[in-house]
Motif scaffolding. Sequence first.
Motif, PDB file in Angstrom:
ATOM      1  N   LEU A   1      -6.538 -24.232 -44.226  1.00 53.29           N
ATOM      2  CA  LEU A   1      -6.328 -22.796 -44.041  1.00 53.29           C
ATOM      3  C   LEU A   1      -7.671 -22.087 -43.947  1.00 53.29           C
ATOM      4  N   GLY A   2      -7.737 -21.118 -43.073  1.00 53.42           N
ATOM      5  CA  GLY A   2      -8.996 -20.416 -42.887  1.00 53.42           C
ATOM      6  C   GLY A   2      -8.817 -18.930 -42.731  1.00 53.42           C
ATOM      7  N   TRP A   3      -9.913 -18.222 -42.945  1.00 51.66           N
ATOM      8  CA  TRP A   3     -10.000 -16.792 -42.674  1.00 51.66           C
ATOM      9  C   TRP A   3     -11.107 -16.570 -41.655  1.00 51.66           C
ATOM     10  N   PHE A   4     -10.817 -15.743 -40.684  1.00 51.79           N
ATOM     11  CA  PHE A   4     -11.775 -15.340 -39.663  1.00 51.79           C
ATOM     12  C   PHE A   4     -11.772 -13.826 -39.575  1.00 51.79           C
ATOM     13  N   ARG A   5     -12.779 -13.272 -38.933  1.00 48.03           N
ATOM     14  CA  ARG A   5     -12.810 -11.826 -38.756  1.00 48.03           C
ATOM     15  C   ARG A   5     -13.398 -11.489 -37.400  1.00 48.03           C
ATOM     16  N   GLN A   6     -13.021 -10.305 -36.936  1.00 45.96           N
ATOM     17  CA  GLN A   6     -13.517  -9.832 -35.654  1.00 45.96           C
ATOM     18  C   GLN A   6     -13.812  -8.345 -35.746  1.00 45.96           C
ATOM     19  N   ALA A   7     -15.071  -8.021 -35.556  1.00 43.32           N
ATOM     20  CA  ALA A   7     -15.503  -6.632 -35.544  1.00 43.32           C
ATOM     21  C   ALA A   7     -15.448  -6.102 -34.109  1.00 43.32           C
ATOM     22  N   PRO A   8     -15.367  -4.798 -33.931  1.00 48.55           N
ATOM     23  CA  PRO A   8     -15.304  -4.227 -32.578  1.00 48.55           C
ATOM     24  C   PRO A   8     -16.479  -4.679 -31.721  1.00 48.55           C
ATOM     25  N   GLY A   9     -16.176  -5.171 -30.529  1.00 49.66           N
ATOM     26  CA  GLY A   9     -17.211  -5.585 -29.606  1.00 49.66           C
ATOM     27  C   GLY A   9     -17.846  -6.929 -29.904  1.00 49.66           C
ATOM     28  N   LYS A  10     -17.320  -7.621 -30.916  1.00 48.49           N
ATOM     29  CA  LYS A  10     -17.896  -8.914 -31.289  1.00 48.49           C
ATOM     30  C   LYS A  10     -16.851 -10.014 -31.190  1.00 48.49           C
ATOM     31  N   GLU A  11     -17.310 -11.231 -31.155  1.00 47.50           N
ATOM     32  CA  GLU A  11     -16.404 -12.367 -31.123  1.00 47.50           C
ATOM     33  C   GLU A  11     -15.838 -12.636 -32.516  1.00 47.50           C
ATOM     34  N   ARG A  12     -14.698 -13.275 -32.522  1.00 48.12           N
ATOM     35  CA  ARG A  12     -14.101 -13.664 -33.798  1.00 48.12           C
ATOM     36  C   ARG A  12     -14.995 -14.722 -34.446  1.00 48.12           C
ATOM     37  N   GLU A  13     -15.228 -14.550 -35.756  1.00 52.27           N
ATOM     38  CA  GLU A  13     -16.131 -15.456 -36.450  1.00 52.27           C
ATOM     39  C   GLU A  13     -15.499 -16.018 -37.707  1.00 52.27           C
ATOM     40  N   PHE A  14     -15.985 -17.187 -38.075  1.00 54.71           N
ATOM     41  CA  PHE A  14     -15.521 -17.871 -39.276  1.00 54.71           C
ATOM     42  C   PHE A  14     -15.978 -17.127 -40.521  1.00 54.71           C
ATOM     43  N   VAL A  15     -15.079 -17.052 -41.516  1.00 56.16           N
ATOM     44  CA  VAL A  15     -15.409 -16.450 -42.813  1.00 56.16           C
ATOM     45  C   VAL A  15     -15.351 -17.500 -43.913  1.00 56.16           C
ATOM     46  N   GLY A  16     -14.210 -18.157 -44.050  1.00 54.38           N
ATOM     47  CA  GLY A  16     -14.042 -19.154 -45.090  1.00 54.38           C
ATOM     48  C   GLY A  16     -12.852 -20.039 -44.796  1.00 54.38           C
ATOM     49  N   ALA A  17     -12.835 -21.224 -45.403  1.00 56.28           N
ATOM     50  CA  ALA A  17     -11.730 -22.153 -45.197  1.00 56.28           C
ATOM     51  C   ALA A  17     -11.537 -22.996 -46.443  1.00 56.28           C
ATOM     52  N   ILE A  18     -10.321 -23.533 -46.566  1.00 59.27           N
ATOM     53  CA  ILE A  18      -9.990 -24.394 -47.695  1.00 59.27           C
ATOM     54  C   ILE A  18      -9.190 -25.571 -47.168  1.00 59.27           C
ATOM     55  N   SER A  19      -9.530 -26.755 -47.665  1.00 62.77           N
ATOM     56  CA  SER A  19      -8.849 -27.961 -47.213  1.00 62.77           C
ATOM     57  C   SER A  19      -7.413 -28.000 -47.735  1.00 62.77           C
ATOM     58  N   TRP A  20      -6.631 -28.930 -47.185  1.00 63.43           N
ATOM     59  CA  TRP A  20      -5.230 -28.979 -47.572  1.00 63.43           C
ATOM     60  C   TRP A  20      -5.062 -29.354 -49.037  1.00 63.43           C
ATOM     61  N   THR A  21      -6.013 -30.085 -49.603  1.00 61.29           N
ATOM     62  CA  THR A  21      -5.935 -30.432 -51.024  1.00 61.29           C
ATOM     63  C   THR A  21      -6.428 -29.306 -51.911  1.00 61.29           C
ATOM     64  N   GLY A  22      -7.184 -28.393 -51.321  1.00 64.25           N
ATOM     65  CA  GLY A  22      -7.808 -27.339 -52.103  1.00 64.25           C
ATOM     66  C   GLY A  22      -9.138 -27.747 -52.699  1.00 64.25           C
ATOM     67  N   ALA A  23      -9.493 -29.010 -52.533  1.00 65.75           N
ATOM     68  CA  ALA A  23     -10.729 -29.507 -53.144  1.00 65.75           C
ATOM     69  C   ALA A  23     -11.966 -29.077 -52.376  1.00 65.75           C
ATOM     70  N   GLY A  24     -11.802 -28.823 -51.084  1.00 66.08           N
ATOM     71  CA  GLY A  24     -12.934 -28.444 -50.261  1.00 66.08           C
ATOM     72  C   GLY A  24     -12.849 -26.986 -49.838  1.00 66.08           C
ATOM     73  N   THR A  25     -13.908 -26.230 -50.081  1.00 67.00           N
ATOM     74  CA  THR A  25     -13.982 -24.853 -49.600  1.00 67.00           C
ATOM     75  C   THR A  25     -15.284 -24.677 -48.823  1.00 67.00           C
ATOM     76  N   TYR A  26     -15.221 -23.835 -47.816  1.00 64.81           N
ATOM     77  CA  TYR A  26     -16.342 -23.651 -46.909  1.00 64.81           C
ATOM     78  C   TYR A  26     -16.486 -22.160 -46.618  1.00 64.81           C
ATOM     79  N   TYR A  27     -17.726 -21.690 -46.513  1.00 60.68           N
ATOM     80  CA  TYR A  27     -17.969 -20.270 -46.312  1.00 60.68           C
ATOM     81  C   TYR A  27     -19.072 -20.043 -45.302  1.00 60.68           C
ATOM     82  N   ALA A  28     -18.950 -18.953 -44.582  1.00 58.04           N
ATOM     83  CA  ALA A  28     -20.060 -18.494 -43.758  1.00 58.04           C
ATOM     84  C   ALA A  28     -21.187 -18.040 -44.665  1.00 58.04           C
ATOM     85  N   ASP A  29     -22.414 -18.208 -44.217  1.00 59.69           N
ATOM     86  CA  ASP A  29     -23.557 -17.824 -45.029  1.00 59.69           C
ATOM     87  C   ASP A  29     -23.507 -16.339 -45.400  1.00 59.69           C
ATOM     88  N   SER A  30     -22.965 -15.533 -44.502  1.00 60.62           N
ATOM     89  CA  SER A  30     -22.958 -14.090 -44.707  1.00 60.62           C
ATOM     90  C   SER A  30     -22.052 -13.652 -45.860  1.00 60.62           C
TER      91      SER A  30
END
Length: 124
Positions: A34-63
């Motif tokens: 599962l993941g979260w993405f975001r899109q600001a006006p005039g910009k491309e959709r970008e990755f925010v964060g994600a979590i693996s199906w087990t929940g053991a792995g989480t990933y985040y954009a540096d921002s």
Amino acid sequence: QVQLVESGGGLVQAGGSLRLSCAASGRTISTYGLGWFRQAPGKEREFVGAISWTGAGTYYADSVKGRFTISRDNAKNTVYLQMNSLKAEDTAVYYCAASASWYGLTALKFYDYWGQGTQVTVSS
């Protein structure tokens, strides 16, 4: 088919917090990344964060690293995004997504289902 519905967006002052929720229906998402993405006006959709199906792995954009936390509750078929210390540059439409892949959770192309998005506006 998986239907995803986001909620929890709104207007918040800089430095404040919001918690986004994404409820799934149609089938269980317990085996989906599962993941979260975001899109600001005039910009491309970008990755925010994600979590693996087990929940053991989480990933985040540096921002957002250190400010946002992704979590999941498989019993409720729901994924969350806790957003703290919000900044004006976090203003965007936030989308949740589900991926049947077990890799590539930071990339849009690996996601199979998308929600309609929820607006987050951070005032400075």
